[in-house]
Scaffold this motif. Structure first.
Motif, PDB file in Angstrom:
ATOM      1  N   PRO A 299       0.941  -1.336  -0.001  1.00  0.00           N
ATOM      2  CA  PRO A 299      -0.046  -0.127   0.085  1.00  0.00           C
ATOM      3  C   PRO A 299       0.819   1.188  -0.055  1.00  0.00           C
ATOM      4  N   PRO A 300       0.347   2.252  -0.533  1.00  0.00           N
ATOM      5  CA  PRO A 300       1.318   3.346  -0.770  1.00  0.00           C
ATOM      6  C   PRO A 300       1.396   4.061   0.517  1.00  0.00           C
ATOM      7  N   LYS A 301       2.448   4.555   1.037  1.00  0.00           N
ATOM      8  CA  LYS A 301       2.959   5.399   2.305  1.00  0.00           C
ATOM      9  C   LYS A 301       2.007   6.563   2.651  1.00  0.00           C
ATOM     10  N   PRO A 302       1.501   6.924   3.719  1.00  0.00           N
ATOM     11  CA  PRO A 302       0.733   7.958   4.175  1.00  0.00           C
ATOM     12  C   PRO A 302       1.369   9.099   3.914  1.00  0.00           C
ATOM     13  N   SER A 303       0.587  10.127   3.286  1.00  0.00           N
ATOM     14  CA  SER A 303       1.365  11.535   2.962  1.00  0.00           C
ATOM     15  C   SER A 303       1.852  12.246   4.003  1.00  0.00           C
ATOM     16  N   LYS A 304       2.901  13.007   4.156  1.00  0.00           N
ATOM     17  CA  LYS A 304       3.197  13.712   5.301  1.00  0.00           C
ATOM     18  C   LYS A 304       2.982  15.209   4.897  1.00  0.00           C
ATOM     19  N   VAL A 305       2.576  15.421   3.690  1.00  0.00           N
ATOM     20  CA  VAL A 305       2.359  16.835   3.381  1.00  0.00           C
ATOM     21  C   VAL A 305       0.877  16.904   3.000  1.00  0.00           C
ATOM     22  N   LEU A 306       0.532  18.206   3.512  1.00  0.00           N
ATOM     23  CA  LEU A 306      -0.972  18.513   3.144  1.00  0.00           C
ATOM     24  C   LEU A 306      -0.847  19.765   2.307  1.00  0.00           C
ATOM     25  N   MET A 307      -1.415  19.526   0.872  1.00  0.00           N
ATOM     26  CA  MET A 307      -1.233  20.443  -0.178  1.00  0.00           C
ATOM     27  C   MET A 307      -2.376  21.588   0.198  1.00  0.00           C
ATOM     28  N   PRO A 308      -2.483  22.666  -0.262  1.00  0.00           N
ATOM     29  CA  PRO A 308      -3.502  23.565  -0.008  1.00  0.00           C
ATOM     30  C   PRO A 308      -4.926  23.393  -0.463  1.00  0.00           C
ATOM     31  N   THR A 309      -5.768  23.440   0.366  1.00  0.00           N
ATOM     32  CA  THR A 309      -7.119  22.822  -0.049  1.00  0.00           C
ATOM     33  C   THR A 309      -7.924  23.739  -0.644  1.00  0.00           C
ATOM     34  N   GLY A 310      -7.691  25.088  -0.367  1.00  0.00           N
ATOM     35  CA  GLY A 310      -8.580  26.171  -0.773  1.00  0.00           C
ATOM     36  C   GLY A 310      -9.874  26.348  -0.149  1.00  0.00           C
ATOM     37  N   PRO A 311     -10.477  27.479  -0.430  1.00  0.00           N
ATOM     38  CA  PRO A 311     -10.351  28.425  -1.584  1.00  0.00           C
ATOM     39  C   PRO A 311      -9.338  29.394  -1.018  1.00  0.00           C
ATOM     40  N   ALA A 312      -8.512  29.871  -2.013  1.00  0.00           N
ATOM     41  CA  ALA A 312      -7.549  30.817  -1.625  1.00  0.00           C
ATOM     42  C   ALA A 312      -7.794  32.241  -1.471  1.00  0.00           C
ATOM     43  N   ALA A 313      -7.337  32.551  -0.225  1.00  0.00           N
ATOM     44  CA  ALA A 313      -7.554  33.911   0.336  1.00  0.00           C
ATOM     45  C   ALA A 313      -6.874  34.912  -0.497  1.00  0.00           C
ATOM     46  N   GLU A 314      -7.437  36.109  -0.231  1.00  0.00           N
ATOM     47  CA  GLU A 314      -6.548  37.147  -0.935  1.00  0.00           C
ATOM     48  C   GLU A 314      -5.709  37.709   0.337  1.00  0.00           C
ATOM     49  N   LEU A 315      -4.267  37.976  -0.298  1.00  0.00           N
ATOM     50  CA  LEU A 315      -3.246  38.207   0.643  1.00  0.00           C
ATOM     51  C   LEU A 315      -2.488  39.577   0.061  1.00  0.00           C
ATOM     52  N   LYS A 316      -2.577  40.706   0.847  1.00  0.00           N
ATOM     53  CA  LYS A 316      -2.085  41.826   0.511  1.00  0.00           C
ATOM     54  C   LYS A 316      -0.829  42.078   1.294  1.00  0.00           C
ATOM     55  N   LYS A 317       0.382  42.467   0.228  1.00  0.00           N
ATOM     56  CA  LYS A 317       1.631  42.793   0.889  1.00  0.00           C
ATOM     57  C   LYS A 317       1.508  44.326   1.768  1.00  0.00           C
ATOM     58  N   ILE A 318       1.991  43.889   2.911  1.00  0.00           N
ATOM     59  CA  ILE A 318       1.925  45.157   3.928  1.00  0.00           C
ATOM     60  C   ILE A 318       3.543  45.888   4.146  1.00  0.00           C
ATOM     61  N   ARG A 319       4.358  44.954   3.869  1.00  0.00           N
ATOM     62  CA  ARG A 319       5.670  45.453   4.356  1.00  0.00           C
ATOM     63  C   ARG A 319       6.743  44.458   3.854  1.00  0.00           C
ATOM     64  N   ASP A 320       7.837  45.018   3.355  1.00  0.00           N
ATOM     65  CA  ASP A 320       8.980  44.190   2.762  1.00  0.00           C
ATOM     66  C   ASP A 320       9.968  44.127   4.049  1.00  0.00           C
ATOM     67  N   THR A 321      10.577  42.860   4.219  1.00  0.00           N
ATOM     68  CA  THR A 321      11.526  42.561   5.193  1.00  0.00           C
ATOM     69  C   THR A 321      12.886  42.341   4.261  1.00  0.00           C
ATOM     70  N   PRO A 322      13.984  42.302   5.024  1.00  0.00           N
ATOM     71  CA  PRO A 322      15.117  41.850   3.997  1.00  0.00           C
ATOM     72  C   PRO A 322      14.988  40.591   3.653  1.00  0.00           C
ATOM     73  N   VAL A 323      14.118  39.684   4.106  1.00  0.00           N
ATOM     74  CA  VAL A 323      13.975  38.105   3.988  1.00  0.00           C
ATOM     75  C   VAL A 323      12.543  37.761   3.340  1.00  0.00           C
ATOM     76  N   GLY A 324      12.046  38.898   2.695  1.00  0.00           N
ATOM     77  CA  GLY A 324      10.691  38.587   2.090  1.00  0.00           C
ATOM     78  C   GLY A 324       9.801  39.329   2.569  1.00  0.00           C
ATOM     79  N   PRO A 325       8.283  39.422   1.672  1.00  0.00           N
ATOM     80  CA  PRO A 325       7.195  40.251   2.239  1.00  0.00           C
ATOM     81  C   PRO A 325       6.301  39.861   3.354  1.00  0.00           C
ATOM     82  N   ILE A 326       5.843  40.393   4.136  1.00  0.00           N
ATOM     83  CA  ILE A 326       4.665  40.017   5.134  1.00  0.00           C
ATOM     84  C   ILE A 326       3.478  40.498   4.466  1.00  0.00           C
TER      85      ILE A 326
END
Length: 337
Positions: free
Chosen positions: A54-81
């Motif tokens: 039998p296939p091994k159980p998955s350890k990863v949960l892929m996004p189930t949706g629906p996708a939310a609206e995400l707006k950038k509010i600040r840039d950091t040196p290591v990526g946006p928030i």
């Protein structure tokens, strides 16, 4: 005696003769029954050869949706928030949630990788803001640096508001206070659902942690002890553990049910915690140490006393690397199938 022996021998010989005749009859009996038996055996062997594990159980949960609206509010040196307004179907609460994704999240090499999640709670009333999103507490930069050193996981960081009103007389204490917005349900159910709907995460509770300072420490300890099926580890930084919002008036049973002081003694939550206290604050030391002494198995708690530490954001900042390393040791890292 000889007669007995002879009888026993005779009986034995008769039995052997009957057995031999029976075996001969079975062996010489032609017919479909023998053929079917042989065919069935061949079929079973063929089936065994064709079967696959039998296939091994998955350890990863892929996004189930629906996708939310995400707006950038600040840039950091290591990526946006980014920020999203989350309307919780289970709680009926609507509030802001900020999100930071580690650089690895967008790397094609990690396209099928699930990441661990830490939810960060601010001190104070945290209505309309969260201090983990700004330069006061640069936890995102610290995480990237520690990942490069092999000392921490790349975490998805989730930073919600904790209250809907800036008036401290209306503090919700991350709880479902009777007659008030169900912020406890929003935090323990709706926000994790929002994260799973939008991002690749580690399946199960092993990749879910909480951390907060001051009021946020209260929230971290309470939610971990109350929902060990959702969260595995928590870091309450310089916290208090006895609910004291004026909104609890007239609801003592519910207040105690949401008290980390009480929840710690129950012995029902298999969670790991790190509790810190500032060494320069005698009152805080007493509060935290007393609470640490109440924690009952299977929950575990480690205690860290910050030398000379005060109840200040500048001192909380100094503990960021240590707390991220601790969370990385107590939570699952990125997983891929």
């Amino acid at each position: 005696m000889p007669l007995k022996h002879a009888s026993r021998t005779t009986l034995s010989a008769v039995s052997l003769l009957a057995l031999a005749l029976g075996l001969a009859a079975c062996g010489s009996e032609p017919g479909p029954a023998g053929s079917d038996r042989q065919a069935a055996g061949s079929g079973a062997s063929a089936s065994a050869e064709k079967s696959t594990p039998p296939p091994k159980p998955s350890k990863v949960l892929m996004p189930t949706g629906p996708a939310a609206e995400l707006k950038k509010i600040r840039d950091t040196p290591v990526g946006p928030i980014t920020v999203s307004t989350v309307a919780g179907p289970k709680s009926g609460v609507t509030g802001k949630v900020w999100v930071w994704l580690p650089p690895e999240y967008h790397d094609p090499k990690f396209a099928k990788t699930g990441f661990p999640v830490i939810t960060l709670y601010a001190g104070g009333q945290s209505a309309g803001y969260n201090t983990w999103t700004d330069a006061q507490l640069p936890i995102q930069e610290a995480d990237v640096d520690l990942v490069k050193q092999g000392k921490a996981h790349p975490f998805i960081m989730v930073m919600p508001v904790q209250n809907l009103d800036p008036n401290e007389a209306k503090a919700l204490e991350c709880s479902d206070i009777p007659g008030q917005p169900k912020i406890g349900t929003w935090m323990s159910q709706d926000i994790p659902d929002f994260v799973r709907a939008n991002f690749r995460t580690v399946k199960g509770r092993d990749g879910w942690g909480l951390m907060g300072a001051s009021t946020g420490a209260f929230c971290s300890a309470k939610l971990a002890l109350q929902h060990p099926d959702v969260f595995k580890a928590a870091v309450p930084i310089d916290g208090y553990f006895n609910p004291d919002s004026p909104l609890w008036k007239g609801h003592e049973a519910e207040r105690l049910a949401n008290s980390p002081d009480v929840l710690a003694t129950k012995g029902t939550a298999d969670v790991r915690m790190l509790a810190t206290a500032g060494g320069a604050n005698a009152f805080e030391l007493k509060v935290v140490q007393k609470w640490v002494g109440k924690v009952a198995a299977p929950a575990t708690v480690e205690y860290y006393e910050q030398p000379g530490g005060k109840h200040l954001t500048t001192d909380f900042k100094k503990m960021i690397p240590m707390t991220l390393e601790w969370l990385s040791k107590n939570l699952a890292g990125p997983e891929h199938d």
